[in-house]
Enzyme design. Sequence first.
Site, PDB file in Angstrom:
ATOM      1  N   CYS A   9     -20.388  32.303  65.789  1.00 19.47           N
ATOM      2  CA  CYS A   9     -19.283  32.230  66.743  1.00 19.47           C
ATOM      3  C   CYS A   9     -19.477  33.100  67.972  1.00 19.47           C
ATOM      4  O   CYS A   9     -18.636  33.105  68.868  1.00 19.47           O
ATOM      5  CB  CYS A   9     -17.992  32.645  66.046  1.00 19.47           C
ATOM      6  N   ASN A  10     -20.577  33.863  68.027  1.00 18.62           N
ATOM      7  CA  ASN A  10     -20.742  34.861  69.090  1.00 18.62           C
ATOM      8  C   ASN A  10     -20.457  34.327  70.479  1.00 18.62           C
ATOM      9  O   ASN A  10     -19.785  34.969  71.293  1.00 18.62           O
ATOM     10  CB  ASN A  10     -22.168  35.424  69.056  1.00 18.62           C
TER      11      ASN A  10
END
Length: 381
Positions: free
Chosen positions: A92-93
């Site tokens: 999800c960065n």
Amino acid sequence: MKKITYRLGELFCGAGGLALGAKSAHILNHEFDCSISHVWATDYDMSACETYRRNICPDNPESVICCDIRQLSFEKLQSISPIDGLAFGFPCNDFSIVGEQQGINGTYGPLYKYGVTALNFFNPQWFLAENVSGLKNSNDGRAFDIILEELRNAGDGYEITPHLYKFECYGIPQARHRIIIVGIRKDLDKIFRVPSPEPYKNVDVSCRKAIENPPIPRFAYNHEFTKQSQVVIERLKYIKPGENAFTAKIPTQLQLNVRGAKISQIYKRLDPTKPAYTITGSGGGGTHVYHWSENRSLTNRERARLQTFPDNFIFYGSKESVRKQIGMAVPPRAAEIVFNALLSSLLDIQYPFIPSNIIAVKSLFEGTHYTFNESNGEYQV
């Protein structure tokens, strides 16, 4: 009674939050005994894989492949076992509201494509994909359109139901908002419906209850206390429950010298009467989540409690690695709720549901043309 066991494969498995929720999901009535079993999983983080092996599949550690997914052989996974379902909480960065928000064109954003490739390769009966709420708005909303469309058209095609879940509404003692996309293969002629939070409206989701009831034994696993500096201790003395370093009245010499955006979770104390704010897996000083009355950050075991991991779930690796594993995980209790709803959908069992709060129209690309530019590796309109 008909016994049904769905075999689950998992990409980006992390420490096993989704897996624990899947293992805990169970439909048992006079007609069905239905459950989900782990058959293989993969992640690149060695400590997370060790945690997963010891807690999820201690009798079958070889089923967890520690490998960068870009070098992963799906044929190798297939040789371990065919699968009926696929789960993947893709990195999800690049979609998080904190950070550079590069979205689908960042370093991690394109990794969702391995989920699509896996669906094309294995063609499972169903899948569950999870990501942060920021995914919906990434790249001005275009990234989400692309991802939904590719998931819908993967394999033999899937009926998909995306929804932004607020886990605190489902009995989880943490304000954690995540998008979960459930897909059921079209030929099965089933539709997943979002489970209603109504059955959980009277659950006490206060962080005090989660952390203190029952008390955590002093020498419990992953319960090491951080040695706070004297400056941090003095600063915390001026911060009341629910306040942070920028909203509290702190003496000048103890204030943070920060210019520009001031993140609200910096040295923020929990409010013991409310759910915790979001537990994260990374971040520097001031982001470790702070106790409402004691002048210290939480221990990893306390963070795990807020993520609904049971105390007998032991995390392996360094203290910072464990913090990351906990913060990156899906709360197992939330995952169990969604998986139970999925099993009920597959078995045509009625349960309380609500409309999805994300509209996934049949063709998200009508009137818009997206192309992939191979020279720079980015999607363009």
